[in-house]
Motif scaffolding. Structure first.
Motif, short mmCIF file in Angstrom:
data_model
loop_
_atom_site.label_atom_id
_atom_site.label_comp_id
_atom_site.label_asym_id
_atom_site.label_seq_id
_atom_site.Cartn_x
_atom_site.Cartn_y
_atom_site.Cartn_z
N GLY A 21 5.63 -5.07 -7.75
CA GLY A 21 5.54 -4.05 -8.49
C GLY A 21 5.87 -2.70 -7.87
O GLY A 21 5.86 -2.39 -6.77
N ILE A 22 5.94 -1.62 -8.94
CA ILE A 22 6.05 -0.12 -8.49
C ILE A 22 4.97 0.36 -9.40
O ILE A 22 4.59 0.48 -10.59
CB ILE A 22 7.39 0.33 -9.02
CG1 ILE A 22 8.35 -0.38 -8.31
CG2 ILE A 22 7.37 1.98 -8.57
CD1 ILE A 22 9.93 0.11 -8.80
N VAL A 23 4.01 1.51 -8.60
CA VAL A 23 3.34 2.30 -9.30
C VAL A 23 3.64 3.69 -9.04
O VAL A 23 4.01 4.08 -8.09
CB VAL A 23 1.77 2.04 -8.72
CG1 VAL A 23 0.71 3.05 -9.08
CG2 VAL A 23 1.20 0.64 -8.55
N ILE A 24 3.83 4.37 -10.32
CA ILE A 24 4.04 5.85 -10.36
C ILE A 24 2.82 6.78 -10.59
O ILE A 24 2.25 6.57 -11.72
CB ILE A 24 5.21 5.93 -11.37
CG1 ILE A 24 6.25 5.27 -10.87
CG2 ILE A 24 5.82 7.72 -11.36
CD1 ILE A 24 7.43 4.99 -12.01
N THR A 25 2.60 7.70 -9.89
CA THR A 25 1.31 8.34 -9.99
C THR A 25 1.76 9.80 -10.15
O THR A 25 0.64 11.00 -10.34
CB THR A 25 0.29 8.47 -9.14
OG1 THR A 25 0.89 8.54 -7.85
CG2 THR A 25 -0.20 6.87 -9.13
N GLY A 47 -0.97 8.37 -15.29
CA GLY A 47 -1.40 9.75 -15.35
C GLY A 47 0.03 10.69 -15.06
O GLY A 47 -0.53 11.76 -14.40
N ALA A 48 1.13 10.14 -15.14
CA ALA A 48 2.30 11.04 -14.84
C ALA A 48 3.20 11.37 -15.98
O ALA A 48 3.12 10.47 -16.92
CB ALA A 48 3.13 10.19 -13.79
N ARG A 69 -0.23 4.65 -18.87
CA ARG A 69 -1.41 5.02 -19.29
C ARG A 69 -1.49 6.40 -19.01
O ARG A 69 -1.23 6.74 -17.75
CB ARG A 69 -2.49 4.30 -18.40
CG ARG A 69 -2.67 2.93 -18.60
CD ARG A 69 -3.16 2.67 -20.13
NE ARG A 69 -3.50 1.31 -20.36
CZ ARG A 69 -2.57 0.40 -21.04
NH1 ARG A 69 -1.17 0.80 -21.13
NH2 ARG A 69 -2.76 -0.80 -21.15
N ARG A 70 -1.77 7.14 -20.09
CA ARG A 70 -2.03 8.74 -20.11
C ARG A 70 -0.89 9.40 -19.27
O ARG A 70 -0.70 10.25 -18.42
CB ARG A 70 -3.24 9.07 -19.15
CG ARG A 70 -4.61 8.80 -19.67
CD ARG A 70 -4.80 10.02 -20.97
NE ARG A 70 -4.70 11.44 -20.23
CZ ARG A 70 -4.24 12.20 -21.03
NH1 ARG A 70 -3.80 11.87 -22.38
NH2 ARG A 70 -4.20 13.26 -20.51
N SER A 94 0.07 3.87 -23.86
CA SER A 94 -1.24 3.88 -24.20
C SER A 94 -1.87 5.40 -23.88
O SER A 94 -1.62 5.75 -22.75
CB SER A 94 -2.07 3.02 -23.93
OG SER A 94 -1.49 1.76 -24.55
N PHE A 95 -2.65 5.88 -24.62
CA PHE A 95 -3.63 6.83 -24.51
C PHE A 95 -2.88 8.39 -24.17
O PHE A 95 -3.42 9.08 -23.26
CB PHE A 95 -4.41 6.56 -23.36
CG PHE A 95 -5.10 5.36 -23.76
CD1 PHE A 95 -5.80 5.10 -24.87
CD2 PHE A 95 -5.26 4.28 -22.83
CE1 PHE A 95 -6.17 3.73 -25.31
CE2 PHE A 95 -5.68 3.19 -23.05
CZ PHE A 95 -6.19 2.74 -24.52
N GLY A 96 -1.43 8.54 -24.59
CA GLY A 96 -0.91 9.75 -24.34
C GLY A 96 -0.58 10.74 -25.21
O GLY A 96 0.45 11.26 -25.33
N PHE A 97 -1.37 10.44 -26.34
CA PHE A 97 -1.12 11.15 -27.70
C PHE A 97 -1.02 12.82 -27.44
O PHE A 97 -0.23 13.45 -28.29
CB PHE A 97 -2.18 11.00 -28.82
CG PHE A 97 -1.87 11.53 -30.06
CD1 PHE A 97 -1.16 10.50 -30.91
CD2 PHE A 97 -2.23 12.69 -30.80
CE1 PHE A 97 -0.60 10.87 -32.26
CE2 PHE A 97 -1.88 13.13 -31.87
CZ PHE A 97 -0.96 12.12 -32.72
N ASP A 98 -1.64 13.44 -26.43
CA ASP A 98 -1.59 14.88 -26.49
C ASP A 98 -0.80 15.35 -25.57
O ASP A 98 -0.21 16.50 -25.20
CB ASP A 98 -2.98 15.33 -25.92
CG ASP A 98 -3.35 14.76 -24.57
OD1 ASP A 98 -3.09 13.51 -24.37
OD2 ASP A 98 -3.93 15.64 -23.61
N LEU A 99 0.26 14.30 -25.05
CA LEU A 99 1.21 14.55 -24.12
C LEU A 99 2.85 14.70 -24.93
O LEU A 99 2.76 14.37 -26.18
CB LEU A 99 1.64 13.81 -23.13
CG LEU A 99 0.28 13.35 -22.27
CD1 LEU A 99 0.46 12.11 -21.24
CD2 LEU A 99 -0.07 14.61 -21.48
#
Length: 183
Positions: A21-25, A47-48, A69-70, A94-99
């Motif tokens: 896997g790859i994790v992007i922060t 969160g990115a 996520r976010r 998910s959970f990025g409606f304000d972005l």
């Protein structure tokens, strides 16, 4: 997993494979021309913002092929192949409606429980091919807002395209075929 925690561009050489896997922060990350094998999530964006995933292939992730996520992403020309009979989702935003709105375009998603799913996010889902899912092919739910347009859905068990839970969806020019009822 490979962790990308600062702004950068990763371009794979022909045949490049990341295992686990790859994790992007970090914001402003581009990943292009990489195949990911395995991992809890094939590619996880946590969160990115301003993340671009171009021509990535994800195979055999345990949960989600691409999990956002976010975050805010543009995903183009990807291929997600889920494990047979797995409780996976191809792409979950998910959970990025304000972005800023996210985009999923030109991807091929095969297998898993759900193909492309959004929860409380603003997303355009355009020009994708989703097949062989076992619950829903394309889902926009939990107060999401966006458009589902020009997609091809085939061979899904359950629901082809679903908009629910107070979401606002513009659904246009999709082709849905061979959807079987889940008895």
């Amino acid at each position: 997993p490979l962790v990308l925690d600062h702004a950068q561009t990763v371009i794979g050489e022909r045949g490049a494979i990341v295992r686990g896997g790859i994790v992007i922060t970090a914001d402003d990350v581009t990943v292009r021309d990489v195949t990911v094998h395995g991992g809890k999530h094939g590619i996880e964006v946590d969160g990115a913002e301003s993340v671009e995933l171009d021509r990535v292939v994800v195979e055999g992730a345990e949960l989600d092929g691409i999990s956002v996520r976010r975050g805010q992403v543009e995903i183009r020309d990807c291929a997600i192949r889920s494990l047979p009979e797995a409780f996976t989702q191809g792409i979950d935003i998910s959970f990025g409606f304000d972005l800023a709105p996210s985009l999923v375009q030109g991807c091929t998603v095969t297998g898993g429980l759900e193909g492309i799913v959004t929860h409380f996010a603003r997303v355009t889902v355009r020009g994708n091919r989703v097949s062989g899912t076992e619950l829903r092919a394309i889902t926009m739910t939990e107060m999401s807002m966006g458009s589902i347009e020009d997609n091809d859905v085939a061979g899904a068990l359950g629901v082809g395209i679903f908009c629910g839970d107070y979401s606002h969806c513009e659904i246009a020019d999709n082709a849905v075929a061979d959807v079987r009822p889940d008895r």
